[in-house]
Write an enzyme that holds these catalytic residues in place. Sequence first.
Site, PDB file in Angstrom:
ATOM      1  N   HIS A  69      76.932  -7.862  26.990  1.00  0.00           N
ATOM      2  CA  HIS A  69      76.254  -9.545  26.979  1.00  0.00           C
ATOM      3  C   HIS A  69      75.856  -9.697  28.679  1.00  0.00           C
ATOM      4  O   HIS A  69      74.862 -10.606  28.657  1.00  0.00           O
ATOM      5  CB  HIS A  69      77.298 -10.465  26.640  1.00  0.00           C
ATOM      6  N   GLU A 113      70.880 -17.436  14.175  1.00  0.00           N
ATOM      7  CA  GLU A 113      71.489 -16.295  13.391  1.00  0.00           C
ATOM      8  C   GLU A 113      71.402 -16.278  11.931  1.00  0.00           C
ATOM      9  O   GLU A 113      71.514 -17.405  11.505  1.00  0.00           O
ATOM     10  CB  GLU A 113      73.113 -16.227  13.969  1.00  0.00           C
ATOM     11  N   GLY A 145      65.321 -15.698  12.563  1.00  0.00           N
ATOM     12  CA  GLY A 145      64.810 -15.857  13.619  1.00  0.00           C
ATOM     13  C   GLY A 145      63.021 -15.587  13.563  1.00  0.00           C
ATOM     14  O   GLY A 145      62.386 -16.157  14.421  1.00  0.00           O
ATOM     15  N   ASP A 162      68.893 -10.774  20.469  1.00  0.00           N
ATOM     16  CA  ASP A 162      70.284  -9.903  20.550  1.00  0.00           C
ATOM     17  C   ASP A 162      70.360  -9.528  19.270  1.00  0.00           C
ATOM     18  O   ASP A 162      71.170  -9.996  18.290  1.00  0.00           O
ATOM     19  CB  ASP A 162      71.611 -10.772  20.741  1.00  0.00           C
ATOM     20  N   THR A 164      70.239  -6.323  15.871  1.00  0.00           N
ATOM     21  CA  THR A 164      70.903  -5.155  15.579  1.00  0.00           C
ATOM     22  C   THR A 164      69.699  -4.016  16.057  1.00  0.00           C
ATOM     23  O   THR A 164      68.675  -4.370  16.674  1.00  0.00           O
ATOM     24  CB  THR A 164      71.248  -4.698  13.946  1.00  0.00           C
ATOM     25  N   ASP A 165      69.848  -2.906  15.642  1.00  0.00           N
ATOM     26  CA  ASP A 165      68.891  -1.743  16.172  1.00  0.00           C
ATOM     27  C   ASP A 165      67.542  -1.684  15.614  1.00  0.00           C
ATOM     28  O   ASP A 165      67.335  -2.377  14.684  1.00  0.00           O
ATOM     29  CB  ASP A 165      69.713  -0.172  16.043  1.00  0.00           C
ATOM     30  N   PRO A 169      66.970  -3.405   8.971  1.00  0.00           N
ATOM     31  CA  PRO A 169      66.467  -4.496   8.534  1.00  0.00           C
ATOM     32  C   PRO A 169      65.863  -5.248   9.941  1.00  0.00           C
ATOM     33  O   PRO A 169      65.224  -6.227   9.865  1.00  0.00           O
ATOM     34  CB  PRO A 169      67.824  -5.374   8.058  1.00  0.00           C
TER      35      PRO A 169
END
Length: 284
Positions: A69, A113, A145, A162, A164-165, A169
């Site tokens: 972070h 989110e 988002g 921020d 996921t990879d 998705p």
Amino acid sequence: MGFNDNDKERAFIEWYPRGYGVGFKIKERLFEIQTKYQRLELYETEGFGKLLVLDDTVQLVEIGEESYHEPLVHPVMLAHPNPKKVLIIGGGDGGTLREVLKHNTVEKAVMVEIDDAVIEVSKLYLNIDRGAFEDSRAEVIVGDGVEYIKNVEEKFDVIIIDSTDPVGPAKMLFSEEFYRNVYNALNEKGLMITQAGSVYLFTNELLDAHREMKKVFDRVYYFSFPVIGYASPWSFLVGVKGNIDFTKINLKRAKSLELAYYDPERHETLFQMPKYVRDLLEGA
Ligand code: AG3
């Protein structure tokens, strides 16, 4: 794959491509739930506190999450002359929001989110946000988002992805179309940052994202950082709109931040990278 309960050594292992694994010894498997979007697991590890896993990928460990972070948030916040409005996409655990709100220039931080279960589990079991969700400057939106950024009329100084990879998705969050919408949602001067995966295990995805960002932003910077819990070094890509030099930061504003991993006084060390990565990025 994932949790191994049969061995005398109970472990959770995240398997990356090419058979590379990152694993933790597990004291206790707390629970597993299927949310609307993904499979969420929570563990108590032997040496790193709780471990949050989404669809078999490590999101964070309680002890050491700041190593992700801090470099995600502070370099861009300190490179901006006066960041007042910040948008976070993803980041349901609240760690990114917490670091953003350490900056007293911030008047408003919006977090979008998609999965409210991540927010709820984090609030109940993790306390990564350390009160950030209750901060009067924070606005938490549960939503997609990608859609949000398409339609938003408000402008931001800093946008932080921020996610996921860059596989599966979240792929859309690494596309030219998405970056154009991010660019438009920035004030005339602004920065965006995205995490971009393992340097040596997601190299192609990283190069793809870098290429797409270069089509859109006025300048693109790459840096990597050792993140506890991920196959490190981990990649970060920064896109700049307007006249901002990301290699220079405001050291005065850094003083009050109380950091453990990212060292503002050694900002230039962010840009060290293995030679093959520099060769690839410069050739791209
Ligand atoms: N978001 C980035 C997760 C990427 C991890 N990837 C992996 N382990 N393969 C993490 C959420 C922290 N706020």
